[in-house]
Write a protein that holds these residues in place. Structure first.
Motif, short mmCIF file in Angstrom:
data_model
loop_
_atom_site.label_atom_id
_atom_site.label_comp_id
_atom_site.label_asym_id
_atom_site.label_seq_id
_atom_site.Cartn_x
_atom_site.Cartn_y
_atom_site.Cartn_z
N PRO A 1 4.30 2.28 -1.09
CA PRO A 1 5.57 1.95 -1.75
C PRO A 1 6.73 2.84 -1.33
O PRO A 1 7.88 2.42 -1.35
CB PRO A 1 5.25 2.13 -3.23
N TYR A 2 6.46 4.08 -0.93
CA TYR A 2 7.56 4.99 -0.65
C TYR A 2 8.07 4.88 0.77
O TYR A 2 9.04 5.53 1.15
CB TYR A 2 7.18 6.42 -1.02
N ARG B 1 9.46 2.17 1.88
CA ARG B 1 10.75 1.53 1.69
C ARG B 1 11.79 2.57 1.26
O ARG B 1 12.91 2.61 1.78
CB ARG B 1 10.65 0.41 0.63
N GLN C 1 0.82 -1.21 0.00
CA GLN C 1 0.00 0.00 0.00
C GLN C 1 0.86 1.27 0.00
O GLN C 1 0.43 2.31 -0.48
CB GLN C 1 -0.89 0.05 1.26
#
Lengths: 453, 453
Positions: free
Chosen positions: B171-172, B174, B169
């Motif tokens: 992605p940023y 990481r 949900q």
């Protein structure tokens, strides 16, 4: 506490400035007048009234030194202002520099950048004269986000044309604009003649701010209930941003310090103007403070452009302004600092640069990202790619001072956070951000399109 | 300025608390001891030393009322603390409530949430005893981000197992962990036996915090240079977070006010504990202040769970703790407030809830998002979906007070911003966030797996 101990220098809420500072009262050489794009005669208020609020038109030409901030705007400023001035203790240590480095953090604004400083008054002045809808352009999305929230606060509709390359790079910018109630489309769009023309002739264009401005202006002209709003460049935008530098001066006083160098990144110029203009009177009174604007090497308006009349947009809907420019037709490479991809520079900043009260330098995007990483890993805050340019110059100055064995006080404008730019950091970390060489040939072609006056 | 005028209540940097408040000194009923998962006997320090720093183990069982904050940690706190307390003038007006609503904004932390308050001391105590690498789990990613930055500050390696549904949900998340130098993998992962087992038996699992904890603990056990770190639940984590509530009390004094209700969202419990625990002594001394924890209806640990010994993770690597629990096997639906998807509740919060010093309520995610939108459009700040649960309860209380014609002072913990959760807002705005009915049947099955003691 002494200046050596404090990490955050916080100005009390009741010290929030009550006036914006208008540098037009103090300029050694006044601005050349804007020109009507059809007649090429100096602009009259009537030329601007179809798209701008009356109060903003007055501010554009005012030579009053101080202009009062309306209480409605000041109340909303208090949701995030005065903004903190930080001492970069850990960055200094990482650089092993004798310099004191401070940064003014405008990312505490709820929209994450300094842009709200001008969005709030712009929407306010439009609201009180009955405007129901405002159009604008946005590069990286910081301005569009600010305008969306300001419009929500004053119950005005927001319509935002966002430069295509940024629209694709920063997918969640649209989300946040919509969350605040604004509408955002990719530019060039099929909604305007300007957009349709570009789409037909250059279907693969990354878009530019100059194109998005043409779209937003065309949209505003076509409806009576709609005005247009610009997030940088114009005098009234720079005026509103002076709240930054005024606060900085008070904060420096609190720790009994004064800058040797004041740094801001430069796209349209309002960010740099905001922190630097309030230092102009000091400079005129003999202060040796250096005021340094930092542009991207991919769009080096001051360092490689010419000081001439040009349009603010690609079609020529806007007035002609005397400014440093790369030509309104210039398409910078798709660097991640989308907010700095503008062919021109604020006339105010341009004139002061021309008069040698401002300095300018250009940095490449990979150097800016490297400085941003160093900053984030030491100070914690992830900077916007635009602000990273200011960090890069501040780091360079701190290292230069160290080499020269001198101690300097460096202040820069950390104009926004990069929480919505993590895609760009991802690309940088994967080695996928390019430093495309600036093309003097492209510049030469673009400069040929400058209007004759 | 009077309390009616101020928007931000700012505590000066030299008033930053020098101690954490340890509620174990004041509890009417002490905590039941943690149990060794093999022997089922009360835990000894030796049971915990393979994965926790000694100082943290001591804090876990300490009954000293005040524990000193190390100066190294306090210096780093100053990068964002004291955190501002805001008066929600515009939200109050939108609700047309006579109540005064305040929110403590922990999103000013560079990582965007309160989690850094515990990440910094946890990494510090590990560092000084020579640990080179720390593993952890993260739900929404807030804790993993905080641990990454804290590890960077103290030059320790960070390895983060992130719950799969959140990993996809957000992605940023990481990206930002990597920007700070941490490593982040989706959990269940093939890197651990615990992960491989789940992948084999439930290849489509959305993941849970309980699974991610098993992975992180297994990783830490397997290496001598590595310890494990938990972002909530444990006593020492709640202890570190008390800096929030201590600051709030000082800030309320500054405006000569005192809360009738203090609200925080509840996942593992440290966020709520952080703002609420410092009010326990007042309550024991007769204050009528209500302390309200808000959980998601999809994971209603206190409001639907049982008070019993359970494991903190899915495999049973962790000690057994007496707490409100839905059973360590319980898989909550994939709500967007990933930080609240935990089957258990901090033993401290559980005991105080059991002793009726705390209250609890559960809200559905769409109601939480609706409250978050109302908040964002008025106060500007986009809240984390977790914090939105606290806002939702605060709004409910303000409306109830209005109906009853009483004026109340409401304070809630705005524990983080939602800049990295815009995907979730996107889904909400598109009508795609579901309120999956909590299944009592699933609960019954899950509770059957509770360990016998």
């Amino acid at each position: 506490m002494s200046r050596e101990e404090l990490t955050k220098i916080i100005l009390p809420e009741d010290k929030l400035p009550k006036f914006w500072y208008n540098v037009q009262a103090d300029m050694p050489n006044p601005l050349a007048p804007g020109l009507n794009p059809q007649t090429k005669q100096p602009l009259t208020p009537a030329d601007l009234e179809p798209i701008f609020a009356r109060e903003l038109i007055l501010q554009e030409v005012s030579t009053e030194r101080y202009i009062e901030i309306p209480s409605e705007v000041r109340e909303l400023y208090k949701q995030y202002r005065p903004a903190p001035l930080f001492r970069a203790h850990r960055l200094e240590k990482a650089l092993d520099t004798p310099c004191r480095i401070y940064y003014k953090y405008e990312g505490v604004s709820p929209v994450g950048s300094h842009k709200l400083n001008s969005a709030l008054p712009q929407v306010f002045y439009n609201k009180i004269q009955g405007i129901k809808r405002i159009t604008t352009e946005t590069g990286a999305g910081q301005w569009g986000t600010a305008l969306s929230l300001a419009c929500k606060h004053f119950d005005v509709e927001a319509m935002i044309y966002m430069v295509r390359v940024s629209y694709n790079q920063k997918p969640y910018r649209r989300s946040i604009m919509e969350l605040y109630g604004g509408k955002c489309v990719s530019s060039p769009s099929p909604l305007t003649k300007a957009g349709r023309d570009v789409l037909e002739n250059y279907p693969d264009t990354p878009g530019t701010l100059a194109i998005a401005i043409s779209e937003a202006v065309e949209d505003a002209i076509s409806r009576d209930d709609t005005n247009y709003s610009l997030g940088s460049v114009l005098n009234h935008v720079c005026l509103h941003q002076t709240i930054i530098g005024q606060e900085v001066k008070l904060q420096m006083e609190m720790v009994d310090d004064y800058p040797d160098i004041v740094i801001g990144c430069c796209g349209g110029g309002s960010n740099f103007a905001g922190i630097a203009l309030p230092f102009i009177p000091d400079k005129l009174a003999g202060s040796k403070v250096r005021l340094l604007g930092v542009e991207p090497a991919a769009c080096p308006t001051m360092t490689k452009g010419v000081f001439a009349y040009d349009y603010g947009d690609v079609v020529g809907y806007t007035p002609m302004l005397k400014m440093y420019t790369l030509g309104h037709d210039f398409t910078p490479s798709g660097i991640h600092a989308g907010g700095l991809r503008y062919h021109g520079e604020s006339p105010l900043v341009s004139q002061l640069y021309h008069d040698k009260l401002f300095e300018a330098t250009a940095v490449k995007q990979n150097a800016a990202f490297a400085a941003a990483m160093l900053f984030a890993q030491n100070e914690g805050i992830v900077p916007a790619p635009e602000s990273a340019h200011a960090i890069c110059a501040a780091v360079d100055e701190a290292l230069k001072a160290k080499e020269e064995g001198v101690t300097k006080t460096i202040v820069f404008n950390l104009s926004g956070h990069g929480h919505l730019d993590l895609y760009s950091y991802d690309r940088y970390l994967s080695g996928e951000t390019e430093d495309i060489e600036f093309s003097c040939e492209d510049l030469e072609i673009s400069l040929k399109t400058l209007p004759q006056v």
